[in-house]
Scaffold this motif. Structure first.
Motif, mmCIF file in Angstrom:
data_model
loop_
_atom_site.group_PDB
_atom_site.id
_atom_site.type_symbol
_atom_site.label_atom_id
_atom_site.label_comp_id
_atom_site.label_asym_id
_atom_site.label_seq_id
_atom_site.Cartn_x
_atom_site.Cartn_y
_atom_site.Cartn_z
ATOM 1 N N ASP A 1 -0.512 3.861 -13.176
ATOM 2 C CA ASP A 1 -0.652 2.521 -12.582
ATOM 3 C C ASP A 1 -0.551 2.543 -11.065
ATOM 4 O O ASP A 1 -1.415 1.506 -10.537
ATOM 5 C CB ASP A 1 0.740 1.668 -12.989
ATOM 6 C CG ASP A 1 0.900 1.675 -14.330
ATOM 7 O OD1 ASP A 1 -0.336 1.798 -15.143
ATOM 8 O OD2 ASP A 1 1.682 1.191 -15.067
ATOM 9 N N SER A 2 -0.033 3.034 -10.301
ATOM 10 C CA SER A 2 -0.197 3.170 -8.852
ATOM 11 C C SER A 2 -1.593 3.820 -8.371
ATOM 12 O O SER A 2 -2.196 2.956 -7.396
ATOM 13 C CB SER A 2 1.005 4.118 -8.051
ATOM 14 O OG SER A 2 2.129 3.803 -8.335
ATOM 15 N N GLN A 3 -2.105 4.499 -9.268
ATOM 16 C CA GLN A 3 -3.535 5.056 -8.732
ATOM 17 C C GLN A 3 -4.462 3.987 -9.117
ATOM 18 O O GLN A 3 -5.233 4.014 -8.260
ATOM 19 C CB GLN A 3 -3.831 6.479 -9.530
ATOM 20 C CG GLN A 3 -2.963 7.509 -9.170
ATOM 21 C CD GLN A 3 -3.337 8.891 -10.348
ATOM 22 O OE1 GLN A 3 -3.850 8.723 -11.134
ATOM 23 N NE2 GLN A 3 -2.880 10.017 -9.899
ATOM 24 N N CYS B 1 1.598 7.198 -6.209
ATOM 25 C CA CYS B 1 0.530 8.393 -6.489
ATOM 26 C C CYS B 1 0.916 9.561 -6.141
ATOM 27 O O CYS B 1 0.392 10.578 -6.833
ATOM 28 C CB CYS B 1 -0.841 8.086 -5.619
ATOM 29 S SG CYS B 1 -1.864 6.396 -5.863
ATOM 30 N N ALA C 1 -4.015 0.842 -9.024
ATOM 31 C CA ALA C 1 -3.932 -0.123 -7.985
ATOM 32 C C ALA C 1 -4.224 0.070 -6.639
ATOM 33 O O ALA C 1 -4.893 -0.623 -6.298
ATOM 34 C CB ALA C 1 -2.024 -0.639 -7.866
ATOM 35 N N LEU C 2 -4.246 1.299 -6.515
ATOM 36 C CA LEU C 2 -4.705 1.622 -4.983
ATOM 37 C C LEU C 2 -6.367 1.731 -5.186
ATOM 38 O O LEU C 2 -6.952 1.350 -4.125
ATOM 39 C CB LEU C 2 -4.267 3.060 -4.650
ATOM 40 C CG LEU C 2 -4.430 3.446 -3.154
ATOM 41 C CD1 LEU C 2 -3.527 2.692 -2.406
ATOM 42 C CD2 LEU C 2 -4.008 4.910 -3.075
ATOM 43 N N ILE D 1 0.840 -1.023 0.303
ATOM 44 C CA ILE D 1 -0.048 -0.019 0.090
ATOM 45 C C ILE D 1 0.923 1.384 0.155
ATOM 46 O O ILE D 1 0.575 2.082 -0.750
ATOM 47 C CB ILE D 1 -0.863 0.100 1.403
ATOM 48 C CG1 ILE D 1 -2.032 -1.251 0.809
ATOM 49 C CG2 ILE D 1 -1.736 1.304 1.368
ATOM 50 C CD1 ILE D 1 -2.873 -1.189 2.277
ATOM 51 N N HIS E 1 -7.474 -1.992 -5.063
ATOM 52 C CA HIS E 1 -7.084 -2.795 -3.786
ATOM 53 C C HIS E 1 -8.253 -2.091 -2.601
ATOM 54 O O HIS E 1 -8.653 -2.833 -1.817
ATOM 55 C CB HIS E 1 -5.852 -2.096 -3.269
ATOM 56 C CG HIS E 1 -5.356 -2.845 -1.899
ATOM 57 N ND1 HIS E 1 -4.483 -3.854 -1.794
ATOM 58 C CD2 HIS E 1 -5.413 -2.526 -0.828
ATOM 59 C CE1 HIS E 1 -4.185 -4.312 -0.976
ATOM 60 N NE2 HIS E 1 -5.064 -3.329 0.022
ATOM 61 N N LYS F 1 3.848 1.517 -1.328
ATOM 62 C CA LYS F 1 4.429 1.563 -2.407
ATOM 63 C C LYS F 1 3.495 2.277 -3.454
ATOM 64 O O LYS F 1 3.867 3.042 -4.111
ATOM 65 C CB LYS F 1 4.675 0.143 -2.903
ATOM 66 C CG LYS F 1 5.392 0.317 -4.248
ATOM 67 C CD LYS F 1 5.757 -1.218 -4.750
ATOM 68 C CE LYS F 1 6.469 -1.245 -6.179
ATOM 69 N NZ LYS F 1 6.750 -2.455 -6.472
ATOM 70 N N TYR F 2 2.315 1.771 -3.301
ATOM 71 C CA TYR F 2 1.062 2.441 -4.248
ATOM 72 C C TYR F 2 0.952 3.891 -4.117
ATOM 73 O O TYR F 2 0.903 4.834 -4.662
ATOM 74 C CB TYR F 2 -0.236 1.716 -4.019
ATOM 75 C CG TYR F 2 -0.269 0.487 -4.349
ATOM 76 C CD1 TYR F 2 0.641 -0.147 -5.491
ATOM 77 C CD2 TYR F 2 -1.250 -0.399 -3.695
ATOM 78 C CE1 TYR F 2 0.431 -1.445 -5.790
ATOM 79 C CE2 TYR F 2 -1.421 -1.718 -4.356
ATOM 80 C CZ TYR F 2 -0.457 -2.164 -5.367
ATOM 81 O OH TYR F 2 -0.611 -3.603 -5.674
#
Length: 212
Positions: free
Chosen positions: A29-31, A23, A33-34, A16, A37, A18-19
């Motif tokens: 990609d992180s946005q 962000c 993924a979060l 989390i 999740h 890391k995401y």
């Protein structure tokens, strides 16, 4: 937000974080993924406040947009879930604030001489509770959610919604009456209530008409 606690493993927390760092760097990609999740957690909140799933989706997207926009304000030393939950809840409140009509709801003092309805302490399956709560008016639904599920006090609710403490109590009183009527109409006896898909702890929801 005070309701819907979620526990996570150390590995999950590291992922989390890391995401979150991604962000902060505005990485799509992180946005995504979060968002994925915490989708179930956030949607669970939105559905409680919305009239329907379409409205809930709008609140969800607005809430995550605000979360990404303000992600640099999140303090890594604190749990991320409550921070996100507060943003989603506040977005839901803002979404309906303009449409909530509290003026025609009398103060709780007007209820002092009303005969008490027998107390109901039932456990509802989360989806059953959600269906009942969504049938409440926006004003009743918002106060009930904030008080009975999210754990805010009437003083806090009054400040959040810009209403009097008496009006908050009155709306909770009426919400519980409506819920009792719906329970009786469906001949409901005992259900199980879960605070979210992620949180497996049973949440006792009191539907009695006594004020706290």
């Amino acid at each position: 937000m005070k309701g819907e606690p979620v526990t996570a493993s150390r590995d999950s927390e590291d992922i989390i974080q890391k995401y979150i760092q991604g962000c902060i760097r505005n990485e799509r990609d992180s946005q995504k993924a979060l968002y994925k999740h915490f989708y179930s957690f956030a949607m669970g909140i939105c559905l409680r406040y919305a009239n329907n799933r379409l409205d809930a989706a709008g609140i969800l997207n607005d809430g995550f947009f605000k979360a990404f926009k303000n992600i640099t304000k999140y303090e890594p030393s604190k749990a991320f879930l409550p921070w996100l939950g507060r943003i989603i809840t506040n977005t839901a409140i803002d979404y309906y604030r303009a449409n909530l009509k509290f003026a025609d709801h009398v103060d709780i003092l007007d209820h002092e001489n009303i005969a008490q309805v027998s107390s109901v302490y039932d456990k509802l399956a989360y989806h059953d509770l959600l269906a009942l709560v969504q049938n409440l008016s926006p004003a009743y639904r918002t106060v009930f959610n904030l008080f009975a599920i999210d754990g805010y006090s009437h003083e806090e609710i009054a400040e959040m919604l810009g209403i009097s403490i008496g009006t908050s109590k009155s709306n909770l009183f009426k919400a519980r009456q409506k819920l009792q009527e719906m329970l009786k109409a469906t001949d409901a006896k005992t259900y199980q209530v879960r605070s979210s898909e992620v949180d497996r702890n049973l949440l006792q929801v009191r539907l009695n008409t006594n004020m706290q």
